[in-house]
Design an enzyme around this catalytic site. Structure first.
Site, PDB file in Angstrom:
ATOM      1  N   HIS A  80       0.843  -1.193   0.000  1.00 32.15           N
ATOM      2  CA  HIS A  80       0.000   0.000   0.000  1.00 32.15           C
ATOM      3  C   HIS A  80       0.882   1.248   0.000  1.00 32.15           C
ATOM      4  CE1 HIS A  80      -3.911  -2.041   1.613  1.00 32.15           C
ATOM      5  NE2 HIS A  80      -3.415  -2.633   0.542  1.00 32.15           N
ATOM      6  N   GLU A 102       1.170   3.767   1.988  1.00 38.33           N
ATOM      7  CA  GLU A 102       1.838   4.076   3.248  1.00 38.33           C
ATOM      8  C   GLU A 102       3.067   3.203   3.466  1.00 38.33           C
ATOM      9  OE1 GLU A 102      -2.672   4.357   4.174  1.00 38.33           O
ATOM     10  OE2 GLU A 102      -1.341   3.394   2.714  1.00 38.33           O
ATOM     11  N   ALA A 119     -25.937   2.553 -28.647  1.00 43.19           N
ATOM     12  CA  ALA A 119     -25.690   3.228 -29.923  1.00 43.19           C
ATOM     13  C   ALA A 119     -27.018   3.475 -30.606  1.00 43.19           C
ATOM     14  CB  ALA A 119     -24.791   2.372 -30.809  1.00 43.19           C
ATOM     15  N   ARG A 150     -14.911   0.389 -21.851  1.00 38.85           N
ATOM     16  CA  ARG A 150     -15.069  -0.927 -21.217  1.00 38.85           C
ATOM     17  C   ARG A 150     -13.890  -1.241 -20.295  1.00 38.85           C
ATOM     18  NH1 ARG A 150     -16.970  -5.476 -25.670  1.00 38.85           N
ATOM     19  NH2 ARG A 150     -19.139  -4.773 -25.989  1.00 38.85           N
ATOM     20  N   THR A 177     -30.132 -10.522 -25.197  1.00 49.44           N
ATOM     21  CA  THR A 177     -29.012 -10.017 -25.986  1.00 49.44           C
ATOM     22  C   THR A 177     -28.042 -11.137 -26.323  1.00 49.44           C
ATOM     23  OG1 THR A 177     -29.173  -7.780 -25.062  1.00 49.44           O
ATOM     24  CG2 THR A 177     -27.045  -8.429 -25.959  1.00 49.44           C
ATOM     25  N   LEU A 204     -18.423  -9.826 -25.262  1.00 48.23           N
ATOM     26  CA  LEU A 204     -18.320  -8.976 -24.070  1.00 48.23           C
ATOM     27  C   LEU A 204     -16.903  -8.899 -23.513  1.00 48.23           C
ATOM     28  CD1 LEU A 204     -21.574  -9.768 -22.050  1.00 48.23           C
ATOM     29  CD2 LEU A 204     -21.152  -7.939 -23.688  1.00 48.23           C
ATOM     30  N   THR A 247     -35.509  -3.842 -23.161  1.00 46.83           N
ATOM     31  CA  THR A 247     -36.325  -4.275 -22.018  1.00 46.83           C
ATOM     32  C   THR A 247     -35.549  -4.160 -20.725  1.00 46.83           C
ATOM     33  OG1 THR A 247     -37.584  -5.808 -23.416  1.00 46.83           O
ATOM     34  CG2 THR A 247     -37.646  -6.181 -21.044  1.00 46.83           C
TER      35      THR A 247
END
Length: 344
Positions: A45, A47, A148, A178, A190, A198, A266
């Protein structure tokens, strides 16, 4: 703090799953003795990196951090305890940690005798991790709905064909967006009709090495030959029609913070009516169809006075470039980024 924010925003730092964090250590005389930022999941991290750079000079120093030091043990130990053990005298934080698993670091520091304060440039720090912050505050991911459309509001022709409404430049721009999300989401219809993969691909059309989670929402079974089930990325099928239930599951069980939603009309209407669309990205192509499928289904609006209004956040003109030889590739497309108004 400005320097800590600059460090947190260093190029190449993944936007997920962990927040971007920067830290600067100051000696009592104001000299910078250590700097650090989080490079991504599994790395030290901010720190810890700053403390390592400072060494013994961390004792008595002030730690300036963009996000409250964590108070839990994950892949690494709690940063709050590391600061205490290093002898840091004061900790100044921009943003309190909204993650219920990691919060409470400032209280632990204060109990150990460290001077603490928070709120310095908090809004600037929150802009480093907007989706991550939103998800932890709301118990669900931030949702970007992308679609689109033609000038007359059609996402597909009357015969169902939709390849391509937008240009190659717009499609490549979609992959850039994306890549900023940790989840791609569509409905079962779809998947059945369009068979999308995807995935996120580079300018050459090759899949990126790190892919978002692919999510399909709906009760219908998915045929085994659908591309969304290939081995390029992980896929989850959530058998529900409730948008909020799906999003809460993604946050709770899968640790997801930003959903890129490309569902049909939908499911888009269902997400809008449930009030869980936080951002709209619309690609507008200069063509007319006159009839065909709308980007969104029935919202139950019967009069213009009940229309849902969106506030324009950003616009981008996408000029023609080399495409796939489709006539749409010669079009100039427009990308609109909008946010639903709070009263809606």
């Amino acid at each position: 703090m400005c320097r800590a924010i600059e460090l947190a925003a260093s190029p190449g730092v993944p936007l997920w799953p962990n927040p971007r964090v920067g830290c600067v250590l100051l000696a009592p005389d104001g000299e910078v003795v250590g700097e650090g930022y989080h490079h991504g999941a599994g790395t030290p991290h901010a720190e810890i990196e700053a403390l390592a750079a400072a060494g013994d000079r961390a004792r008595g120093a002030t730690a300036v951090v963009t996000l409250e030091p964590c108070n839990h043990t994950g892949r690494t130990g709690p940063c709050s305890q590391a600061l205490i053990e290093a002898g840091v005298a004061r900790v100044v934080v921009a943003q309190r940690d909204p993650n219920p698993v990691a919060e409470g670091g400032l209280e632990v520091l204060a109990e150990a005798g460290v001077d603490v304060e928070h709120g310095l440039l908090a809004e600037d720090a929150e802009r480093l991790n907007p989706a991550w912050t939103f998800a932890h505050r709301n118990g669900r991911p931030f949702v970007t709905w992308k679609f689109a459309t033609t000038l007359d509001g059609r996402s597909a022709a009357r015969d169902g064909s939709s390849r391509w409404v937008t240009s190659a430049a717009a499609r490549r721009d979609t992959h850039v967006l994306r890549a900023q999300c940790d989840t791609m989401l569509v409905g079962t219809n779809t998947v059945a009709v369009d068979d999308p993969q995807l995935t996120v691909r580079d300018a050459a059309g090759e899949p990126l090495p790190v892919q978002p989670l692919r999510v399909v929402v709906g009760n219908r079974d998915i045929d085994a030959d659908r591309r969304v089930l290939d081995d390029v990325a992980e896929t989850v099928h959530l058998r529900t029609h409730d948008p909020l239930e799906a999003l809460e599951t993604l946050y709770r069980d899968h640790g997801r913070h930003h959903v890129f939603f490309e569902g049909g009309p939908t499911l888009a209407a269902a997400f809008l009516k449930a009030g869980v669309v936080d951002e709209v990205v619309a690609y507008v192509a200069p063509m007319l169809l006159g009839s065909g499928k709308s980007a969104v289904g029935n919202l139950g609006i019967g009069t213009i006075g009940k229309a849902r209004h969106l506030d324009l956040v950003d616009t981008l003109v996408l000029l023609p470039e080399d495409g796939d030889g489709d006539p749409a590739d010669t079009d100039i497309n427009l990308r609109l980024v909008l946010r639903p108004r709070q009263e809606d």
